[in-house]
Write a protein that holds these residues in place. Structure first.
Motif, short mmCIF file in Angstrom:
data_model
loop_
_atom_site.label_atom_id
_atom_site.label_comp_id
_atom_site.label_asym_id
_atom_site.label_seq_id
_atom_site.Cartn_x
_atom_site.Cartn_y
_atom_site.Cartn_z
N GLU A 253 0.81 -1.21 0.00
CA GLU A 253 0.00 0.00 0.00
C GLU A 253 0.85 1.27 0.00
O GLU A 253 0.49 2.27 -0.60
N THR A 254 1.99 1.23 0.66
CA THR A 254 2.82 2.42 0.83
C THR A 254 3.77 2.68 -0.32
O THR A 254 4.01 3.84 -0.70
N LEU A 255 4.30 1.64 -0.91
CA LEU A 255 5.42 1.81 -1.84
C LEU A 255 5.16 1.35 -3.27
O LEU A 255 5.99 1.60 -4.15
N SER A 256 4.05 0.68 -3.54
CA SER A 256 3.90 0.01 -4.82
C SER A 256 3.71 0.94 -6.01
O SER A 256 3.85 0.50 -7.16
N TYR A 260 9.88 2.80 -10.83
CA TYR A 260 11.13 2.04 -10.85
C TYR A 260 11.40 1.26 -9.56
O TYR A 260 12.42 0.57 -9.46
N LEU A 261 10.51 1.34 -8.57
CA LEU A 261 10.71 0.61 -7.32
C LEU A 261 9.80 -0.60 -7.28
O LEU A 261 8.58 -0.49 -7.45
N THR A 262 10.39 -1.78 -7.07
CA THR A 262 9.60 -2.99 -6.86
C THR A 262 10.17 -3.78 -5.70
O THR A 262 11.36 -3.67 -5.39
N PHE A 263 9.33 -4.56 -5.07
CA PHE A 263 9.75 -5.39 -3.94
C PHE A 263 8.85 -6.62 -3.97
O PHE A 263 7.63 -6.52 -4.01
N ASN A 264 9.46 -7.77 -3.97
CA ASN A 264 8.70 -8.99 -4.15
C ASN A 264 9.02 -10.01 -3.07
O ASN A 264 10.17 -10.42 -2.93
N ARG A 303 14.12 -3.79 -5.85
CA ARG A 303 14.77 -3.27 -7.05
C ARG A 303 14.53 -1.76 -7.15
O ARG A 303 13.44 -1.28 -6.85
N PHE A 304 15.54 -1.03 -7.61
CA PHE A 304 15.55 0.42 -7.52
C PHE A 304 16.44 0.98 -8.61
O PHE A 304 17.30 0.28 -9.16
N LEU A 305 16.25 2.27 -8.91
CA LEU A 305 17.06 2.89 -9.95
C LEU A 305 18.31 3.55 -9.39
O LEU A 305 19.38 3.49 -9.99
N THR A 306 18.19 4.19 -8.23
CA THR A 306 19.33 4.90 -7.64
C THR A 306 19.52 4.48 -6.18
O THR A 306 18.61 3.94 -5.55
N GLU A 307 20.70 4.75 -5.65
CA GLU A 307 20.97 4.45 -4.25
C GLU A 307 20.07 5.27 -3.33
O GLU A 307 19.63 4.79 -2.28
N THR A 308 19.76 6.49 -3.72
CA THR A 308 18.86 7.34 -2.93
C THR A 308 17.48 6.70 -2.83
O THR A 308 16.87 6.67 -1.76
N LYS A 310 16.79 3.52 -3.15
CA LYS A 310 16.92 2.31 -2.34
C LYS A 310 16.87 2.62 -0.85
O LYS A 310 16.12 1.99 -0.09
N GLU A 311 17.66 3.59 -0.42
CA GLU A 311 17.73 3.93 1.00
C GLU A 311 16.41 4.49 1.51
O GLU A 311 15.99 4.20 2.64
N ALA A 312 15.75 5.30 0.70
CA ALA A 312 14.45 5.84 1.10
C ALA A 312 13.41 4.74 1.26
O ALA A 312 12.62 4.75 2.21
N ALA A 313 13.44 3.76 0.37
CA ALA A 313 12.50 2.64 0.47
C ALA A 313 12.77 1.81 1.72
O ALA A 313 11.84 1.39 2.42
N ARG A 314 14.03 1.57 2.01
CA ARG A 314 14.37 0.79 3.21
C ARG A 314 13.89 1.49 4.48
O ARG A 314 13.39 0.83 5.41
N GLU A 315 14.02 2.81 4.54
CA GLU A 315 13.57 3.53 5.72
C GLU A 315 12.06 3.39 5.90
O GLU A 315 11.56 3.22 7.03
#
Length: 427
Positions: A253-256, A260-264, A303-308, A310-315
Motif C-alpha cells: 500500500e505504501t510503496l507500490s 522504478y521501485l519494486t519489492f517482491n 529493485r531500484f534505480l538509484t541508491e537514494t 533504495k535507501e528511502a524505500a528501506r527507511e
C-alpha cells in the motif's frame, strides 16, 4: 510487382543512407557480413556447451572457446580465478593496450541460468529468422556480437593502437559471494572511460542508459504460541503470520506506486516450527490449524534505480515493520546486491552515438528504453565510475526460459552497429 517496387525502394533508401558512412566504415560493414556464417557457427558451438553458473567446467569450456578467438585477433588473454570455496569458474579477460581514442571496457558473461540438472536445448534453427538454444540471447549471442565486431575491425587493421578490454564474467547469473567476485572487474573498469555491455537488446531501436539495482531483504516475525481459540485476545495477540501479512500489505500500500521501485516476497514460511536455509533458498515448517503461529519468515528482493531511492524505500519499510500488532514483534534486515545504474548525461551521449550509427547504417532511430523493463546486470557495478551503455547484444525472446530465441535477421545488423560504435569511439 508492388512487392518488387517496395523492395527496390528499401534497397535504394539503404544505399542512400549508407553514403553517410566513410569508405573505411563500409569496409567494416562488408567484413561483418562476410564473416556472419562463421559468427553463427561460433554461436552454435558455445550454445551447445552447457554453462550454467554452477557448472564450473562448462563455463571454463565456453571461456576457452572465446579465449582462442581473442588470441587470434591479437588480444592478450588471461583467466581471473576465484577462491576455490566460492565454487565459481572465474572470468575471462582479453585486452589490447593503445593510446588512440577512448579506453573501452566491453562486458559479457559466459554463464547461463540453465544448470546441468535442467533439460538441455541445443542450438536449433527454427526458420530463416529464428534460432533457439540455451543462452542464445542471454548472453552467448551478445558475446559473439562483441567478438564479431572486433574481428571486423581487426580484418581492416583498425585496432593497432586501440585500448580495449573485453571482460566476460563467469557468474553473472548467480554471483559468487564476497567482494572478490567483482574486485578485479571493477578495478579494470576504473581504468576505462566507456563501458559497453552486450546484454540482450530489447529490439534494434532500443538501448539501456539505466538499469535498476537489486538487493534482498529478510523479514522475521514473532508471536505467542497458543490455542487458536484465543487469537486476537489481548493476552494472546494476533500471531506471527498475521503480523507478517500486515507488514507485507503495508509495503504494498505504501510503496507500490513509486516509479522504478519494486519489492517482491519470494518465499514465506510460518507456523509452530520454522526453519529457513538461505543458502539453498529453502524453508521447512510444522504447524497446525488450531495453533497460533509463533514464528514466520519472509524473504524477497528490492529493485531500484538509484541508491537514494533504495535507501528511502528501506527507511519506509523499517518504519512499517516496527508498528507491531498486539503481542507480536518483527525485524527486517537488508543485504546489498547489484547497485543501480542511474541515467547520466554521459550515458545519454553514448545512446546518441548508437542512434547516429544506426541512422547512418539506414536502420532507423535508437532511443533509451525503460529502466523498469530490465533486471540487474554486471554493468551496474561500474556505472558510478565510467559512462555506460547496455542492451547492445542480440535481440530475441524468452531469456531465462526454455525456448529462448535469437532474431537472426537482426543479428548481423547489431554486429554492424557495435563495430561502427567501437570504431568511432577509438578514433
Amino acid at each position: 510487382m508492388k512487392k518488387l517496387l517496395l523492395a527496390a525502394a528499401i534497397v535504394c533508401s539503404h544505399a542512400a543512407l549508407a553514403q553517410k558512412l566513410t569508405a573505411t566504415e563500409r569496409k567494416i560493414v562488408a567484413s561483418v557480413q562476410q564473416n556472419m556464417p562463421q559468427s553463427e557457427k561460433l554461436l552454435e558451438q558455445v550454445v551447445n556447451i552447457n554453462s550454467g553458473t554452477l557448472n564450473v567446467k562448462g563455463v571454463r569450456e565456453v571461456g576457452t572457446v572465446f579465449q582462442k578467438e581473442f588470441d587470434a585477433i591479437g588480444f592478450k588473454t588471461e583467466w581471473v580465478s576465484m577462491p576455490e570455496t566460492m565454487q565459481r569458474a572465474g572470468h575471462l579477460v582479453a585486452q589490447r593496450k593503445g593510446k588512440k581514442g577512448k579506453k573501452l571496457f566491453l562486458i559479457g558473461h559466459l554463464d547461463t541460468v540453465f544448470e546441468l540438472d535442467m533439460p538441455f536445448t541445443k542450438f536449433t534453427r527454427l526458420n530463416d529468422s529464428t534460432a533457439t538454444g540455451q543462452g542464445v540471447n542471454d548472453m552467448k549471442g551478445g558475446n559473439v556480437v562483441i567478438l564479431a565486431a572486433l574481428q571486423a575491425l581487426h580484418a581492416n587493421g583498425l585496432m593497432k593502437d586501440a585500448n580495449i578490454t573485453a571482460y566476460f564474467t563467469g557468474d553473472e547469473e548467480r554471483g559468487g559471494k564476497g567482494p572478490e567476485s567483482r574486485a578485479d572487474f571493477i578495478a579494470r573498469a576504473k581504468q576505462a572511460e566507456v563501458a559497453l555491455a552486450f546484454e540482450t537488446a530489447t529490439n534494434l531501436h532500443t538501448v539501456a542508459t539505466a538499469r535498476r539495482g537489486s538487493s534482498t531483504w529478510l523479514l522475521k516475525t514473532y508471536g505467542t504460541a497458543a490455542h487458536s481459540s484465543g487469537v486476537f485476545k489481548p493476552a494472546v495477540g494476533d500471531g506471527a503470520i498475521y503480523e507478517a501479512a500486515r507488514i507485507l500489505n503495508s509495503f504494498r500500500e505504501t510503496l507500490s506506486q513509486e516509479q522504478y521501485l519494486t519489492f517482491n516476497p519470494g518465499l514465506m514460511v510460518g507456523g509452530s516450527e520454522v526453519s529457513y536455509d538461505e543458502a539453498k533458498a529453502r524453508g521447512e515448517v510444522v504447524g497446525k490449524t488450531n495453533i497460533i503461529a509463533p514464528g514466520a519468515t519472509v524473504t524477497g528482493d528490492l529493485r531500484f534505480l538509484t541508491e537514494t531511492q533504495k535507501e528511502a524505500a528501506r527507511e519506509k519499510m523499517r518504519a512499517i515493520v516496527v508498528q507491531s500488532l498486539n503481542k507480536t514483534r518483527a525485524e527486517i534486515t537488508f543485504t546489498d546486491g547489484l547497485p543501480g545504474m542511474a541515467p547520466t548525461p554521459g550515458n545519454q551521449k553514448l545512446a546518441a552515438l548508437a542512434d547516429q550509427v544506426s541512422r547512418d547504417l539506414g536502420y532507423g532511430a535508437v532511443a533509451a528504453g525503460d529502466p523498469g523493463s530490465r533486471g540487474g546486470g554486471d554493468i551496474s557495478y561500474v556505472a558510478q565510475y565510467v559512462d555506460c551503455l547496455d542492451g547492445l547484444g542480440v535481440s530475441g525472446k524468452g531469456a531465462h526460459a526454455a525456448g529462448e530465441t535469437i532474431n537472426l535477421k537482426e543479428f548481423p545488423l547489431l554486429v554492424q552497429r557495435a563495430a561502427l560504435m567501437i570504431y568511432r569511439l577509438t578514433l
